[in-house]
Design a protein around this motif. Structure first.
Motif: not given
Length: 297
Positions: A256-264, A238-254
Protein backbone atom coordinates in the motif's frame (compact mmCIF):
# COMPACT_ATOMS: atom_id res chain seq x y z
CA UNK A 1 8.51 -14.69 25.00
CA UNK A 2 10.75 -11.93 26.27
CA UNK A 3 10.48 -8.40 24.89
CA UNK A 4 13.60 -8.97 22.75
CA UNK A 5 12.03 -12.08 21.22
CA UNK A 6 8.81 -10.25 20.37
CA UNK A 7 10.82 -7.44 18.76
CA UNK A 8 12.83 -9.91 16.65
CA UNK A 9 9.61 -11.65 15.61
CA UNK A 10 8.18 -8.33 14.41
CA UNK A 11 11.40 -7.52 12.54
CA UNK A 12 11.34 -10.94 10.88
CA UNK A 13 7.71 -10.48 9.82
CA UNK A 14 8.51 -7.03 8.40
CA UNK A 15 11.46 -8.43 6.44
CA UNK A 16 9.56 -11.39 5.02
CA UNK A 17 6.59 -9.15 4.27
CA UNK A 18 8.93 -6.96 2.21
CA UNK A 19 10.12 -9.97 0.19
CA UNK A 20 6.81 -10.00 -1.73
CA UNK A 21 7.34 -6.33 -2.57
CA UNK A 22 10.89 -6.97 -3.83
CA UNK A 23 9.72 -9.88 -6.00
CA UNK A 24 7.08 -7.60 -7.56
CA UNK A 25 9.87 -5.20 -8.55
CA UNK A 26 12.55 -7.72 -9.61
CA UNK A 27 10.61 -10.50 -11.35
CA UNK A 28 9.29 -8.51 -14.34
CA UNK A 29 12.87 -7.58 -15.33
CA UNK A 30 14.88 -10.63 -14.24
CA UNK A 31 12.20 -13.24 -14.90
CA UNK A 32 10.97 -15.67 -12.21
CA UNK A 33 13.77 -18.25 -12.45
CA UNK A 34 16.61 -15.72 -12.56
CA UNK A 35 15.07 -13.80 -9.65
CA UNK A 36 15.01 -16.97 -7.56
CA UNK A 37 18.54 -17.91 -8.66
CA UNK A 38 20.06 -14.54 -7.74
CA UNK A 39 18.18 -14.67 -4.44
CA UNK A 40 19.60 -18.02 -3.31
CA UNK A 41 23.06 -17.38 -4.79
CA UNK A 42 23.33 -14.07 -2.94
CA UNK A 43 22.14 -15.69 0.27
CA UNK A 44 24.74 -18.44 -0.11
CA UNK A 45 27.53 -15.89 -0.53
CA UNK A 46 26.68 -14.45 2.88
CA UNK A 47 25.77 -17.65 4.73
CA UNK A 48 28.64 -19.90 3.58
CA UNK A 49 31.46 -17.75 5.09
CA UNK A 50 29.41 -17.26 8.25
CA UNK A 51 28.96 -21.02 8.66
CA UNK A 52 32.61 -21.70 7.85
CA UNK A 53 33.70 -19.32 10.61
CA UNK A 54 31.22 -20.56 13.22
CA UNK A 55 30.92 -24.30 12.63
CA UNK A 56 32.95 -25.34 9.62
CA UNK A 57 31.38 -26.91 6.54
CA UNK A 58 31.37 -30.57 7.59
CA UNK A 59 27.58 -30.73 7.89
CA UNK A 60 27.19 -29.77 4.23
CA UNK A 61 29.20 -32.83 3.18
CA UNK A 62 27.64 -35.23 5.70
CA UNK A 63 24.01 -34.23 5.05
CA UNK A 64 24.22 -33.24 1.38
CA UNK A 65 21.37 -35.50 0.23
CA UNK A 66 18.89 -34.11 2.75
CA UNK A 67 20.08 -30.56 2.09
CA UNK A 68 19.65 -31.05 -1.65
CA UNK A 69 16.05 -32.18 -1.12
CA UNK A 70 15.24 -29.35 1.29
CA UNK A 71 17.04 -26.89 -0.99
CA UNK A 72 14.64 -27.81 -3.78
CA UNK A 73 11.52 -27.83 -1.59
CA UNK A 74 12.31 -24.83 0.59
CA UNK A 75 14.22 -22.64 -1.85
CA UNK A 76 14.65 -23.29 -5.55
CA UNK A 77 11.14 -24.34 -6.57
CA UNK A 78 8.94 -22.22 -4.25
CA UNK A 79 11.06 -19.06 -4.75
CA UNK A 80 10.66 -19.42 -8.51
CA UNK A 81 6.92 -20.02 -8.12
CA UNK A 82 6.38 -16.95 -5.93
CA UNK A 83 8.45 -14.87 -8.37
CA UNK A 84 6.22 -16.13 -11.20
CA UNK A 85 3.12 -15.21 -9.20
CA UNK A 86 4.52 -11.71 -8.63
CA UNK A 87 4.11 -11.06 -12.36
CA UNK A 88 0.33 -11.03 -12.14
CA UNK A 89 -0.96 -10.76 -8.56
CA UNK A 90 -0.09 -8.20 -5.91
CA UNK A 91 2.23 -8.61 -2.94
CA UNK A 92 -0.63 -8.63 -0.43
CA UNK A 93 -2.47 -11.54 -2.03
CA UNK A 94 0.75 -13.56 -2.42
CA UNK A 95 1.58 -13.05 1.25
CA UNK A 96 -1.90 -14.13 2.36
CA UNK A 97 -1.61 -17.31 0.28
CA UNK A 98 1.83 -17.85 1.81
CA UNK A 99 0.09 -17.95 5.22
CA UNK A 100 -1.39 -21.34 4.25
CA UNK A 101 2.07 -22.90 4.72
CA UNK A 102 1.43 -24.17 8.28
CA UNK A 103 -1.84 -25.79 7.11
CA UNK A 104 0.01 -27.76 4.45
CA UNK A 105 2.63 -28.57 7.08
CA UNK A 106 -0.05 -29.99 9.38
CA UNK A 107 -1.50 -32.12 6.57
CA UNK A 108 1.94 -33.41 5.52
CA UNK A 109 2.87 -34.20 9.15
CA UNK A 110 -0.41 -36.13 9.49
CA UNK A 111 0.24 -38.12 6.29
CA UNK A 112 3.97 -38.67 6.89
CA UNK A 113 4.32 -38.98 10.67
CA UNK A 114 0.76 -39.77 11.71
CA UNK A 115 0.46 -36.53 13.68
CA UNK A 116 -3.04 -36.36 15.12
CA UNK A 117 -5.57 -33.93 13.68
CA UNK A 118 -8.24 -33.26 16.30
CA UNK A 119 -11.57 -31.55 15.66
CA UNK A 120 -10.16 -28.08 16.26
CA UNK A 121 -7.39 -28.59 13.70
CA UNK A 122 -9.80 -30.05 11.14
CA UNK A 123 -12.08 -27.03 11.52
CA UNK A 124 -9.03 -24.84 11.05
CA UNK A 125 -8.03 -26.62 7.85
CA UNK A 126 -11.55 -26.25 6.46
CA UNK A 127 -11.67 -22.56 7.42
CA UNK A 128 -8.24 -21.85 5.99
CA UNK A 129 -8.92 -23.40 2.63
CA UNK A 130 -12.33 -21.71 2.62
CA UNK A 131 -10.50 -18.42 3.01
CA UNK A 132 -8.31 -19.27 0.01
CA UNK A 133 -11.43 -19.95 -2.07
CA UNK A 134 -12.86 -16.60 -0.98
CA UNK A 135 -9.66 -14.81 -1.99
CA UNK A 136 -9.33 -16.60 -5.31
CA UNK A 137 -13.01 -16.58 -6.32
CA UNK A 138 -12.89 -13.55 -8.61
CA UNK A 139 -9.22 -13.87 -9.58
CA UNK A 140 -8.81 -17.55 -10.49
CA UNK A 141 -9.17 -17.04 -14.23
CA UNK A 142 -6.83 -19.15 -16.35
CA UNK A 143 -7.27 -16.92 -19.40
CA UNK A 144 -4.39 -14.61 -20.46
CA UNK A 145 -3.97 -11.90 -17.84
CA UNK A 146 -5.89 -13.84 -15.18
CA UNK A 147 -4.52 -14.72 -11.78
CA UNK A 148 -5.41 -18.42 -11.75
CA UNK A 149 -1.94 -19.74 -12.57
CA UNK A 150 -0.36 -17.30 -10.10
CA UNK A 151 -2.66 -18.45 -7.28
CA UNK A 152 -1.95 -22.10 -8.16
CA UNK A 153 1.79 -21.32 -8.13
CA UNK A 154 1.56 -19.78 -4.64
CA UNK A 155 -0.36 -22.75 -3.27
CA UNK A 156 2.10 -25.20 -4.85
CA UNK A 157 4.95 -23.24 -3.27
CA UNK A 158 3.35 -23.39 0.17
CA UNK A 159 2.76 -27.13 -0.24
CA UNK A 160 6.51 -27.43 -0.94
CA UNK A 161 7.23 -25.51 2.26
CA UNK A 162 4.95 -27.88 4.17
CA UNK A 163 6.74 -30.94 2.78
CA UNK A 164 10.11 -29.31 3.46
CA UNK A 165 9.28 -28.93 7.16
CA UNK A 166 8.67 -32.67 7.52
CA UNK A 167 11.66 -33.51 5.30
CA UNK A 168 13.88 -31.39 7.53
CA UNK A 169 12.61 -33.24 10.59
CA UNK A 170 13.06 -36.62 8.90
CA UNK A 171 16.45 -36.21 7.22
CA UNK A 172 18.22 -33.26 8.86
CA UNK A 173 17.53 -33.71 12.56
CA UNK A 174 21.25 -34.10 13.25
CA UNK A 175 22.29 -31.02 11.28
CA UNK A 176 22.65 -27.63 12.95
CA UNK A 177 20.07 -24.91 12.19
CA UNK A 178 22.74 -22.78 10.49
CA UNK A 179 23.77 -25.76 8.35
CA UNK A 180 20.15 -26.28 7.25
CA UNK A 181 19.76 -22.60 6.37
CA UNK A 182 23.11 -22.41 4.56
CA UNK A 183 23.00 -25.79 2.85
CA UNK A 184 19.44 -25.40 1.60
CA UNK A 185 20.29 -22.06 -0.06
CA UNK A 186 23.58 -23.35 -1.47
CA UNK A 187 22.01 -26.43 -3.06
CA UNK A 188 19.07 -24.34 -4.27
CA UNK A 189 21.59 -22.12 -6.05
CA UNK A 190 23.18 -25.16 -7.71
CA UNK A 191 19.77 -26.45 -8.80
CA UNK A 192 18.82 -23.11 -10.36
CA UNK A 193 22.15 -22.31 -12.01
CA UNK A 194 21.52 -23.94 -15.40
CA UNK A 195 17.81 -23.00 -15.67
CA UNK A 196 18.71 -19.40 -14.80
CA UNK A 197 21.41 -19.28 -17.49
CA UNK A 198 18.95 -20.64 -20.04
CA UNK A 199 16.24 -18.17 -19.00
CA UNK A 200 18.36 -15.11 -18.23
CA UNK A 201 16.89 -11.72 -19.17
CA UNK A 202 17.60 -10.52 -22.69
CA UNK A 203 18.04 -6.90 -21.55
CA UNK A 204 20.03 -5.65 -18.58
CA UNK A 205 17.72 -5.12 -15.56
CA UNK A 206 17.44 -1.62 -14.16
CA UNK A 207 19.22 -0.38 -11.04
CA UNK A 208 15.88 -0.52 -9.21
CA UNK A 209 15.48 -4.22 -10.03
CA UNK A 210 19.06 -4.94 -8.94
CA UNK A 211 18.48 -3.22 -5.61
CA UNK A 212 15.28 -5.23 -5.11
CA UNK A 213 16.89 -8.61 -5.87
CA UNK A 214 19.94 -7.78 -3.72
CA UNK A 215 17.72 -6.94 -0.76
CA UNK A 216 15.73 -10.09 -1.46
CA UNK A 217 18.92 -12.18 -1.22
CA UNK A 218 20.79 -10.52 1.62
CA UNK A 219 17.97 -9.21 3.82
CA UNK A 220 14.92 -11.38 3.12
CA UNK A 221 16.84 -14.66 2.85
CA UNK A 222 20.21 -14.54 4.65
CA UNK A 223 19.38 -12.23 7.57
CA UNK A 224 15.82 -13.56 7.83
CA UNK A 225 16.95 -17.17 8.09
CA UNK A 226 19.47 -16.29 10.79
CA UNK A 227 16.72 -14.53 12.78
CA UNK A 228 14.27 -17.38 12.17
CA UNK A 229 16.53 -20.18 13.38
CA UNK A 230 17.74 -18.11 16.34
CA UNK A 231 14.12 -17.63 17.42
CA UNK A 232 13.43 -21.34 16.88
CA UNK A 233 16.24 -22.16 19.29
CA UNK A 234 15.23 -19.57 21.92
CA UNK A 235 11.42 -19.70 21.97
CA UNK A 236 10.52 -22.94 20.15
CA UNK A 237 8.64 -23.69 16.93
CA UNK A 238 5.12 -22.88 18.16
CA UNK A 239 6.01 -19.32 19.12
CA UNK A 240 8.20 -18.80 16.07
CA UNK A 241 5.57 -19.99 13.62
CA UNK A 242 3.37 -17.11 14.72
CA UNK A 243 5.46 -14.98 12.36
CA UNK A 244 3.29 -16.46 9.60
CA UNK A 245 0.30 -14.52 10.90
CA UNK A 246 2.20 -11.21 10.90
CA UNK A 247 3.75 -11.40 7.42
CA UNK A 248 0.55 -10.52 5.48
CA UNK A 249 0.03 -7.44 7.66
CA UNK A 250 3.44 -6.08 6.70
CA UNK A 251 3.16 -7.18 3.06
CA UNK A 252 -0.17 -5.39 2.72
CA UNK A 253 1.33 -2.33 4.43
CA UNK A 254 4.45 -2.22 2.21
CA UNK A 255 2.38 -2.81 -0.92
CA UNK A 256 0.00 0.00 0.00
CA UNK A 257 2.76 2.44 0.96
CA UNK A 258 5.27 1.73 -1.81
CA UNK A 259 3.41 0.15 -4.74
CA UNK A 260 -0.01 1.81 -4.39
CA UNK A 261 -1.68 -1.59 -4.04
CA UNK A 262 -5.26 -1.53 -2.80
CA UNK A 263 -6.77 -3.65 -0.04
CA UNK A 264 -10.49 -4.29 -0.56
CA UNK A 265 -13.03 -5.74 1.84
CA UNK A 266 -12.99 -9.19 0.22
CA UNK A 267 -9.20 -9.41 0.58
CA UNK A 268 -9.34 -8.28 4.22
CA UNK A 269 -12.09 -10.81 4.99
CA UNK A 270 -10.29 -13.61 3.17
CA UNK A 271 -7.08 -12.77 4.99
CA UNK A 272 -8.85 -12.96 8.36
CA UNK A 273 -10.41 -16.35 7.53
CA UNK A 274 -7.08 -17.78 6.30
CA UNK A 275 -5.22 -16.60 9.41
CA UNK A 276 -7.91 -17.88 11.78
CA UNK A 277 -7.97 -21.24 10.02
CA UNK A 278 -4.19 -21.49 10.09
CA UNK A 279 -4.04 -20.62 13.79
CA UNK A 280 -6.55 -23.40 14.52
CA UNK A 281 -4.84 -25.89 12.20
CA UNK A 282 -1.46 -25.56 13.90
CA UNK A 283 -2.87 -25.43 17.43
CA UNK A 284 -1.94 -21.80 18.20
CA UNK A 285 -5.57 -21.33 19.25
CA UNK A 286 -8.11 -24.04 20.01
CA UNK A 287 -11.86 -24.32 19.96
CA UNK A 288 -13.55 -25.05 23.30
CA UNK A 289 -14.50 -28.70 23.70
CA UNK A 290 -18.09 -29.15 22.61
CA UNK A 291 -20.10 -31.02 25.21
CA UNK A 292 -17.24 -31.10 27.68
CA UNK A 293 -18.24 -31.53 31.29
CA UNK A 294 -17.94 -28.36 33.42
CA UNK A 295 -15.04 -28.22 35.80
CA UNK A 296 -15.80 -29.24 39.39
CA UNK A 297 -16.12 -26.35 41.82
Amino acid sequence: MKQRDVLELMVLAAIWGASFLFMRVAAPEFGPVATAAVRVAGASLLLLPLMALREGLTDLRVHWKGLLLVGFLNGAFPFALFSFAALSINAGLSSILNATTPMWGALVAWAWFGQRLDASRLVGLALGFGGVVLLAWDKASFTPGGGGLAILACLTATLCYGIAASATKRYLGAASPLAVATGSQFFAALLLALPALALQPTTLPSAKAWVAVTLLALLCTSVAYILFFRLMKRVGPTNTISVTFLIPVFALLWGWLLLDETVNLAMALGCGVVLLGTALAVGVIRLPMIGAAPAAK
